[in-house]
Design a protein around this motif. Structure first.
Motif, PDB file in Angstrom:
ATOM      1  N   GLY A 162       1.529  -4.813  -8.762  1.00 50.86           N
ATOM      2  CA  GLY A 162       1.691  -4.346  -7.382  1.00 50.86           C
ATOM      3  C   GLY A 162       0.478  -4.644  -6.522  1.00 50.86           C
ATOM      4  N   VAL A 203      -1.573  -6.624  -4.232  1.00 54.44           N
ATOM      5  CA  VAL A 203      -1.341  -7.785  -3.367  1.00 54.44           C
ATOM      6  C   VAL A 203      -2.594  -8.654  -3.385  1.00 54.44           C
ATOM      7  CG1 VAL A 203      -0.850  -8.539  -0.998  1.00 54.44           C
ATOM      8  CG2 VAL A 203       0.205  -6.436  -1.895  1.00 54.44           C
ATOM      9  N   SER A 213     -18.660  11.538   2.165  1.00 51.40           N
ATOM     10  CA  SER A 213     -18.817  12.265   0.902  1.00 51.40           C
ATOM     11  C   SER A 213     -17.833  13.423   0.806  1.00 51.40           C
ATOM     12  CB  SER A 213     -20.217  12.865   0.810  1.00 51.40           C
ATOM     13  OG  SER A 213     -21.187  11.878   0.897  1.00 51.40           O
ATOM     14  N   ALA A 268      -6.684   9.374   0.849  1.00 46.75           N
ATOM     15  CA  ALA A 268      -6.042  10.698   0.808  1.00 46.75           C
ATOM     16  C   ALA A 268      -5.888  11.220  -0.623  1.00 46.75           C
ATOM     17  CB  ALA A 268      -4.687  10.626   1.511  1.00 46.75           C
ATOM     18  N   GLY A 270       0.826  -1.207   0.000  1.00 42.71           N
ATOM     19  CA  GLY A 270       0.000   0.000   0.000  1.00 42.71           C
ATOM     20  C   GLY A 270       0.856   1.251   0.000  1.00 42.71           C
ATOM     21  N   ALA A 271       0.598   2.117  -0.987  1.00 44.09           N
ATOM     22  CA  ALA A 271       1.373   3.372  -1.096  1.00 44.09           C
ATOM     23  C   ALA A 271       0.457   4.567  -0.918  1.00 44.09           C
ATOM     24  CB  ALA A 271       2.071   3.438  -2.457  1.00 44.09           C
ATOM     25  N   ASP A 314       1.608  -1.315  -4.776  1.00 42.29           N
ATOM     26  CA  ASP A 314       0.291  -0.674  -4.776  1.00 42.29           C
ATOM     27  C   ASP A 314      -0.482  -1.075  -6.023  1.00 42.29           C
ATOM     28  OD1 ASP A 314      -0.986   1.854  -3.022  1.00 42.29           O
ATOM     29  OD2 ASP A 314      -1.905   1.524  -5.000  1.00 42.29           O
ATOM     30  N   PHE A 321      -4.252  11.040   7.842  1.00 42.63           N
ATOM     31  CA  PHE A 321      -3.374  11.692   6.868  1.00 42.63           C
ATOM     32  C   PHE A 321      -2.485  12.728   7.543  1.00 42.63           C
ATOM     33  CE2 PHE A 321      -2.279  15.244   4.213  1.00 42.63           C
ATOM     34  CZ  PHE A 321      -1.529  14.596   3.253  1.00 42.63           C
ATOM     35  N   SER A 322      -3.080  13.521   8.420  1.00 39.30           N
ATOM     36  CA  SER A 322      -2.332  14.627   9.035  1.00 39.30           C
ATOM     37  C   SER A 322      -1.127  14.132   9.827  1.00 39.30           C
ATOM     38  CB  SER A 322      -3.250  15.426   9.951  1.00 39.30           C
ATOM     39  OG  SER A 322      -3.842  14.566  10.892  1.00 39.30           O
ATOM     40  N   PHE A 362     -12.165   5.018   4.084  1.00 39.80           N
ATOM     41  CA  PHE A 362     -11.117   4.962   5.100  1.00 39.80           C
ATOM     42  C   PHE A 362     -11.416   3.789   6.032  1.00 39.80           C
ATOM     43  CE2 PHE A 362     -13.444   6.791   8.751  1.00 39.80           C
ATOM     44  CZ  PHE A 362     -14.576   7.267   8.084  1.00 39.80           C
ATOM     45  N   TYR A 401      -7.134   4.985  -5.266  1.00 40.37           N
ATOM     46  CA  TYR A 401      -7.838   4.161  -4.278  1.00 40.37           C
ATOM     47  C   TYR A 401      -7.603   4.661  -2.845  1.00 40.37           C
ATOM     48  CZ  TYR A 401      -7.616   1.030  -8.288  1.00 40.37           C
ATOM     49  OH  TYR A 401      -7.705   0.499  -9.546  1.00 40.37           O
ATOM     50  N   LYS A 435      -6.598  17.916   3.298  1.00 38.35           N
ATOM     51  CA  LYS A 435      -7.047  17.277   4.543  1.00 38.35           C
ATOM     52  C   LYS A 435      -6.703  18.210   5.699  1.00 38.35           C
ATOM     53  CE  LYS A 435      -7.936  13.140   2.689  1.00 38.35           C
ATOM     54  NZ  LYS A 435      -9.319  12.791   2.378  1.00 38.35           N
TER      55      LYS A 435
HETATM   56  C1  LIG Z   1     -13.652  12.153   3.134  1.00 38.79           C
HETATM   57  C2  LIG Z   1     -12.416  11.946   3.960  1.00 38.79           C
HETATM   58  C3  LIG Z   1     -11.909  13.019   4.662  1.00 38.79           C
HETATM   59  C4  LIG Z   1     -10.762  12.856   5.420  1.00 38.79           C
HETATM   60  N1  LIG Z   1     -10.252  13.954   6.056  1.00 38.79           N
HETATM   61  C5  LIG Z   1      -9.125  13.834   6.760  1.00 38.79           C
HETATM   62  C6  LIG Z   1      -8.570  14.971   7.396  1.00 38.79           C
HETATM   63  O1  LIG Z   1      -9.118  16.070   7.294  1.00 38.79           O
HETATM   64  N2  LIG Z   1      -7.399  14.811   8.075  1.00 38.79           N
HETATM   65  C7  LIG Z   1      -6.776  13.607   8.162  1.00 38.79           C
HETATM   66  O2  LIG Z   1      -5.736  13.531   8.802  1.00 38.79           O
HETATM   67  N3  LIG Z   1      -7.275  12.508   7.567  1.00 38.79           N
HETATM   68  C8  LIG Z   1      -8.431  12.604   6.877  1.00 38.79           C
HETATM   69  N4  LIG Z   1      -8.961  11.494   6.280  1.00 38.79           N
HETATM   70  C9  LIG Z   1      -8.333  10.195   6.495  1.00 38.79           C
HETATM   71  C10 LIG Z   1      -7.124   9.931   5.611  1.00 38.79           C
HETATM   72  O3  LIG Z   1      -7.463   9.983   4.254  1.00 38.79           O
HETATM   73  C11 LIG Z   1      -6.626   8.548   5.998  1.00 38.79           C
HETATM   74  O4  LIG Z   1      -6.334   8.586   7.382  1.00 38.79           O
HETATM   75  C12 LIG Z   1      -5.388   8.082   5.253  1.00 38.79           C
HETATM   76  O5  LIG Z   1      -5.575   8.125   3.871  1.00 38.79           O
HETATM   77  C13 LIG Z   1      -5.063   6.655   5.712  1.00 38.79           C
HETATM   78  O6  LIG Z   1      -3.890   6.220   5.069  1.00 38.79           O
HETATM   79  P1  LIG Z   1      -3.689   4.662   4.715  1.00 38.79           P
HETATM   80  O7  LIG Z   1      -2.345   4.591   4.111  1.00 38.79           O
HETATM   81  O8  LIG Z   1      -4.011   3.841   5.901  1.00 38.79           O
HETATM   82  O9  LIG Z   1      -4.804   4.342   3.636  1.00 38.79           O
HETATM   83  P2  LIG Z   1      -4.938   4.922   2.176  1.00 38.79           P
HETATM   84  O10 LIG Z   1      -4.362   6.291   2.107  1.00 38.79           O
HETATM   85  O11 LIG Z   1      -6.355   4.750   1.779  1.00 38.79           O
HETATM   86  O12 LIG Z   1      -4.007   3.990   1.295  1.00 38.79           O
HETATM   87  C14 LIG Z   1      -4.309   2.644   1.034  1.00 38.79           C
HETATM   88  C15 LIG Z   1      -3.458   2.236  -0.165  1.00 38.79           C
HETATM   89  O13 LIG Z   1      -3.571   0.829  -0.350  1.00 38.79           O
HETATM   90  C16 LIG Z   1      -3.603   0.582  -1.749  1.00 38.79           C
HETATM   91  N5  LIG Z   1      -4.209  -0.741  -1.944  1.00 38.79           N
HETATM   92  C17 LIG Z   1      -5.467  -1.145  -1.648  1.00 38.79           C
HETATM   93  N6  LIG Z   1      -5.596  -2.449  -1.881  1.00 38.79           N
HETATM   94  C18 LIG Z   1      -4.405  -2.891  -2.344  1.00 38.79           C
HETATM   95  C19 LIG Z   1      -3.899  -4.161  -2.714  1.00 38.79           C
HETATM   96  N7  LIG Z   1      -4.643  -5.274  -2.688  1.00 38.79           N
HETATM   97  N8  LIG Z   1      -2.607  -4.243  -3.119  1.00 38.79           N
HETATM   98  C20 LIG Z   1      -1.815  -3.147  -3.152  1.00 38.79           C
HETATM   99  N9  LIG Z   1      -2.254  -1.918  -2.814  1.00 38.79           N
HETATM  100  C21 LIG Z   1      -3.525  -1.802  -2.391  1.00 38.79           C
HETATM  101  C22 LIG Z   1      -4.420   1.722  -2.314  1.00 38.79           C
HETATM  102  O14 LIG Z   1      -4.186   1.890  -3.707  1.00 38.79           O
HETATM  103  C23 LIG Z   1      -3.902   2.882  -1.483  1.00 38.79           C
HETATM  104  O15 LIG Z   1      -2.805   3.520  -2.099  1.00 38.79           O
HETATM  105  C24 LIG Z   1     -10.120  11.601   5.518  1.00 38.79           C
HETATM  106  C25 LIG Z   1     -10.639  10.512   4.812  1.00 38.79           C
HETATM  107  C26 LIG Z   1     -11.778  10.663   4.065  1.00 38.79           C
HETATM  108  C27 LIG Z   1     -12.296   9.463   3.358  1.00 38.79           C
END
Ligand SMILES: Cc1cc2nc3c(=O)[nH]c(=O)nc-3n(C[C@H](O)[C@H](O)[C@H](O)COP(=O)(O)OP(=O)(O)OC[C@H]3O[C@@H](n4cnc5c(N)ncnc54)[C@H](O)[C@@H]3O)c2cc1C
Length: 388
Positions: A182, A184, A237, A49, A13-14, A37, A371-372, A340, A46, A54
């Motif tokens: 990429g 998984v 949304s 973020a 995951g990237a 990814d 994200f933050s 998320f 996907y 954010k």
């Molecule tokens: C509407 C909304 C508003 C938000 N507002 C805020 C905010 O204001 N402040 C804040 O801090 N956070 C906010 N967030 C949350 C923030 O987006 C997440 O906390 C953050 O993106 C989590 O990071 P992550 O790496 O865990 O997941 P993600 O960023 O979702 O990354 C997951 C990655 O996994 C990859 N992936 C999925 N399945 C596979 C697979 N089988 N093989 C390989 N790769 C795969 C995807 O392509 C993706 O790149 C918000 C989220 C949403 C939905």
């Protein structure tokens, strides 16, 4: 965690946390890091973020998170992350029709920063329409909001930040494998002891690893189903209004505004002139009747960008009528449901997966506020979680 820094480490995951993990690994001296990814280009469509911006704020009931956020804000203001960070301040408020719960949330948010040594000098009450108008002089609606402004906060351009960190990592020797190669499909285990030895991708390749760090956000339960027992894939949304250059300039520099019973918005993006606006609410899940696990709909990927639920649209239009009525009747563009990983108490999970001989770490449960924290230090496993 492997101590041999030349051993292969695979980050699955990237998105926000995967890129952050890879960054902290290379900063810590790891020399053999591969990031996988499913997206064919980064930032990934996907990712939760994959978005204009954010909120970066430190209002938490638990001081542990307030302190983490404080350190993250410090990092956001460094040369690597700084180009994506905007220290505009953050206003939290409620409307005059807010339910008691929203008012309580506001009180809790305020109490978490009001007496905190690092935030105290930056907090001002906005308890009259006049004070609100002083911060948001552009308002022309009938808003009767009450709340406060925290000047030690702001927002980050999330897609741009991910792109920037991705590019940085490619110059630091991190290997990226993207697209089907990429994606998984499963983790591969040896027996006695049961250990993960690699990640298999959709093209059939097994990427051998001494350690796998799973950062799949809302998709984690697809690969580690047990994650679905404590972290739920949920979506909120997101909508945008297309502004003209003059309108964009008019709103330049406004703080992030979060009306607890309606939604939140950001200063418009000067490059695209998009004004992002999000409703606040419980969100939506997509729970399988057979497994009981919620995952993003896997048959409509990448997630479409053409609609949001009507009830959310109504909330957003009300927020605009209260603040910038000239925008309230405009069409929404790039409307989407953004996924998320949510836990019941909004706590993150950063830990070894049980029964894997400490060969798999999972980062899950960002709970919409992960994200933050991305610039923050490397993830340290806290304690082993129990699978139910
Ligand atoms: C509407 C909304 C508003 C938000 N507002 C805020 C905010 O204001 N402040 C804040 O801090 N956070 C906010 N967030 C949350 C923030 O987006 C997440 O906390 C953050 O993106 C989590 O990071 P992550 O790496 O865990 O997941 P993600 O960023 O979702 O990354 C997951 C990655 O996994 C990859 N992936 C999925 N399945 C596979 C697979 N089988 N093989 C390989 N790769 C795969 C995807 O392509 C993706 O790149 C918000 C989220 C949403 C939905």
């Amino acid at each position: 965690m492997t101590t041999d820094k030349t051993a292969p480490v695979v980050v699955a995951g990237a998105g926000a946390w995967g890129l952050s993990t890879a960054l902290h690994l290379v900063n810590d001296g790891y020399t053999n890091v591969t990031v996988l990814d499913r997206a064919s280009e980064l930032p990934s469509r996907y990712s939760g973020a994959y978005d204009l911006n954010k909120i970066v704020r430190a209002e938490y009931e638990d001081p542990f998170y307030t302190d983490l956020a404080l350190e993250a804000i410090r990092e956001w203001r460094t040369p690597l992350f700084g180009p994506y960070y905007h220290h505009t301040g953050y206003v939290v408020a409620t409307s005059d029709k807010a339910p008691a719960k929203a008012v309580q949330h506001l009180e809790k948010a305020l109490s978490s920063v009001r007496d905190h040594a690092s935030f105290k000098p930056f907090i001002s009450s906005l308890d009259t329409p006049l004070k609100f108008k002083d911060v948001f002089w552009q308002f022309s609606g009938p808003s009767r909001f009450k709340g406060y402004v925290n000047r030690h906060a702001g927002y980050a351009h999330s897609s741009n930040a991910m792109k920037g960190i991705y590019r940085h990592l490619t110059t630091r020797g991190v290997r990226f494998v993207l697209g089907e190669a990429g994606r998984v499909s499963e983790l591969v285990y040896s027996r006695n002891p049961r250990r993960c030895v690699g990640a298999r991708t959709a093209d059939g390749t097994t990427h051998q690893a001494a350690l796998i760090i799973v950062c799949l956000g809302a998709y984690a339960a697809e690969i580690i189903p047990q994650v679905g027992t404590f972290a739920v894939a949920k979506c909120w949304s997101v909508a945008h209004v297309q502004l003209t250059e003059e309108e964009c300039d008019f709103l330049r520099g406004i703080p992030v505004l979060n009306i607890r019973d309606l939604g939140f918005f950001f200063e418009p993006d000067p490059a695209t002139r998009l004004f992002k606006i999000c409703p606040l609410g419980a969100g939506y899940v997509n729970t399988s009747e057979t497994s009981g696990i919620s995952l993003p709909p896997l048959d409509v990927l990448p997630p479409p960008q053409d609609h949001i639920p009507l009830e959310d649209e109504r909330k957003l239009r009300r927020l605009l009528r209260e603040t910038f009525p000239w925008m309230a009747g405009r069409p929404f563009v790039d409307q989407k449901m953004c996924w998320f990983s949510d836990t019941s108490d909004s706590e993150y999970c950063v830990d070894f997966v049980p029964d894997t001989d400490q060969s798999v770490i999972v980062l899950a449960g960002d709970s919409g506020h992960g994200f933050s924290m991305s610039p923050f230090r490397k993830p340290e496993p806290v304690n082993n979680w129990e699978l139910v």
